[in-house]
Write a protein that holds these residues in place. Structure first.
Motif: not given
Length: 262
Positions: A108-113
């Motif tokens: 999973i990747i977060l929007p800010e990453q």
């Protein structure tokens, strides 16, 4: 004729996991897949497979800490060493169980990453996994997963998955085409099958939108099964759905397709 494998993580949940092998065989399946074998001793699973006359087709590499929401680590910077250990673990199980397909979950990747950084790590890790697997004659798979079931999952679209495989350039890295995920994210399932068939290493099915039996919902699977035959796909199709009621009672959809034991 399509070949169907029972997914023992989702099907037969009314009985203990280790008893699901015999249940699947009794219903006419000759192959199975599941999410993870790591909570069980490999030779114990092998014994159940042998007793039931089943082939093991697929399972996932370790995904990190599933219970806290991790869904793979292949694209996660800083976890490269852990990823390598997870591949070694999965290959060890595969050698005992006999399957020639392993699915690598992206994470999973977060929007800010930084997506570009995650993608670079993903390519590097997939290249490593494919090299390790090649020594054992095993194909590694990546799967686009819909953002409703797993919000933030790194890989969502068929075209991107095939582009990544091309960039890695390993003959034993393929795409897992799950029609349930594809329909939710993209639709136009038949066209995508035709476009990408050469790069597809495994298929899975479920009804859309509720992930029940494939005869429930908006996809017309008899048509899709005929398309798959026309495309001369000779791999397995995993039945990765949650039965609406009892598993065996819900298998009427399968009867027309069992010209021989699956």
């Amino acid at each position: 004729m399509p070949k169907f494998a029972a997914n023992l993580s989702m099907m037969y949940q009314e009985i203990d996991f280790m008893d699901r092998f015999a249940a699947a065989a009794a219903d006419g399946f000759s192959a199975v897949e599941f999410l993870f074998p790591y909570g069980y001793v490999d030779v114990d699973i092998k014994s159940r497979l042998a007793d039931a006359g089943l082939a093991q087709i697929l399972f996932n590499c370790p995904p990190g800490d599933w219970n806290v929401g991790e869904r793979g680590m292949a694209s996660i910077p800083g976890r490269e060493d852990e990823f390598k250990r997870s591949i070694d673990c999965a290959l060890g199980y595969a050698q005992v169980l006999g399957n020639k397909r392993l699915h690598v979950m992206a994470g999973i990747i977060l929007p800010e990453q930084d997506r570009a950084r995650h993608r670079a790590v993903y390519l590097q890790n997939l290249s490593y996994a494919a090299r390790q697997a090649a020594a054992h004659g095993i194909t590694m798979l990546i799967e686009p997963i819909n953002s409703r079931d797993i919000p933030g999952y790194f890989l969502n679209y068929q075209s991107e998955a095939h582009e990544i495989c091309e960039e890695v350039g390993a003959a034993n890295l393929k795409v897992q085409f799950d029609m349930y995920h594809c329909q939710i994210m993209e639709g136009d399932v038949t066209t995508r099958l035709r476009r990408h068939i050469a790069g597809i290493g495994h298929m899975q099915i479920a009804g859309v939108p509720d992930r029940h039996e494939p005869d429930l919902g908006e996809l017309h699977y008899p048509y899709l099964f005929q398309q798959i035959d026309d495309l001369e796909y000779d791999g397995w199709i995993g039945c990765e759905y949650r039965p609406k009621g009892g598993t065996s009672e819900g298998l009427d959809w399968l009867r027309p397709w069992i010209g021989k034991k699956h």
